[in-house]
Design a protein around this motif. Structure first.
Motif, mmCIF file in Angstrom:
data_model
loop_
_atom_site.group_PDB
_atom_site.id
_atom_site.type_symbol
_atom_site.label_atom_id
_atom_site.label_comp_id
_atom_site.label_asym_id
_atom_site.label_seq_id
_atom_site.Cartn_x
_atom_site.Cartn_y
_atom_site.Cartn_z
ATOM 1 N N UNK A 10 1.332 4.199 -2.704
ATOM 2 C CA UNK A 10 1.081 5.926 -2.487
ATOM 3 C C UNK A 10 2.389 6.482 -3.145
ATOM 4 N N UNK A 11 3.442 5.973 -2.887
ATOM 5 C CA UNK A 11 4.893 6.474 -3.464
ATOM 6 C C UNK A 11 4.803 6.691 -4.888
ATOM 7 N N UNK A 12 4.364 5.591 -5.610
ATOM 8 C CA UNK A 12 4.050 5.740 -7.057
ATOM 9 C C UNK A 12 3.421 6.751 -7.556
ATOM 10 N N UNK A 13 2.036 6.883 -6.670
ATOM 11 C CA UNK A 13 1.107 7.869 -7.124
ATOM 12 C C UNK A 13 1.515 9.329 -6.863
ATOM 13 N N UNK A 14 2.454 9.497 -5.761
ATOM 14 C CA UNK A 14 3.217 10.979 -5.382
ATOM 15 C C UNK A 14 4.403 11.050 -6.546
ATOM 16 N N UNK A 24 0.746 -1.268 0.152
ATOM 17 C CA UNK A 24 -0.068 0.126 0.132
ATOM 18 C C UNK A 24 0.808 1.185 0.117
ATOM 19 N N UNK A 25 1.912 1.233 0.971
ATOM 20 C CA UNK A 25 2.777 2.276 1.038
ATOM 21 C C UNK A 25 3.305 2.473 -0.563
ATOM 22 N N UNK A 26 3.943 1.627 -1.038
ATOM 23 C CA UNK A 26 4.526 1.587 -2.399
ATOM 24 C C UNK A 26 3.732 2.259 -3.241
ATOM 25 N N UNK A 77 12.348 1.779 -0.305
ATOM 26 C CA UNK A 77 13.449 2.606 -0.718
ATOM 27 C C UNK A 77 13.442 2.899 -2.293
ATOM 28 N N UNK A 78 13.203 1.823 -2.999
ATOM 29 C CA UNK A 78 13.214 1.874 -4.413
ATOM 30 C C UNK A 78 11.948 2.815 -4.878
ATOM 31 N N UNK A 79 10.964 2.620 -4.427
ATOM 32 C CA UNK A 79 9.874 3.339 -4.800
ATOM 33 C C UNK A 79 9.961 4.875 -4.132
ATOM 34 N N UNK A 80 10.762 5.298 -3.062
ATOM 35 C CA UNK A 80 10.873 6.464 -2.611
ATOM 36 C C UNK A 80 11.865 7.007 -3.560
#
Ligand code: DQA
Length: 146
Positions: free
Chosen positions: A59-63, A55-57, A85-88
């Motif tokens: 959200x990071x993709x959408x951001x 879920x957090x990943x 980390x990779x998504x961030x």
């Protein structure tokens, strides 16, 4: 301007976590403090919590797609989630890592953050005020002040 504030696993249970480490606010109170501080500094904060890495990943993709600035307390994922980390790393706007406690003053496994290397900076050890300091830092970053 919108900012996304992501809280990782177990942070919704601050009511039953060790208040000598994490402070006296429950999650609803913490969320309220973040939203109020964000408004003070001219942001509209979207404050979310999930215990789920995927879920957090997402959200990071959408951001990343929306170029939204992000403040993240990855909680225990800080110490081992290469996927977060990779998504961030995909984010286009600044990323600030926050912690309620000071992980460097705690158990050795908390001394490693796999997220810090892709964040603009990390703020920890100031309880709920860590988030307020992160909002101020984000404001300065976006206005080119630091
Ligand atoms: C935390 C520190 C992490 O080590 C821990 O796993 C958390 C919270 C903090 O805010 O101090 O859940 O990120």
């Amino acid at each position: 301007m919108k900012i996304l504030v992501i809280n990782g696993p177990n942070l919704a249970r601050l009511d039953i976590r060790d208040s000598s480490i994490y402070g006296d606010l429950n999650y609803a109170e913490l969320k309220n403090l973040i939203e109020t501080a964000a408004t003070t500094y001219g942001f509209e904060a979207d404050v979310r919590q999930s215990d789920d890495e995927a879920t957090i990943i997402g959200w990071l993709h959408a951001a990343a797609d929306a170029k939204t600035p992000v403040i993240i307390n990855p909680a225990a994922f800080t110490h081992y989630s290469y996927a977060i980390r990779d998504a961030a790393e995909l984010l286009k706007a600044p990323l600030i890592e926050v912690h309620l406690s000071n992980p460097m003053a705690r158990e050795e496994f908390r001394h490693t953050s796999v997220i810090s290397g892709v964040a603009n900076g990390t703020i920890g050890g100031f309880g709920p005020n860590s988030y307020v300091l992160a909002i101020i830092a984000m404001k300065n970053l976006l206005s080119g002040a630091n």
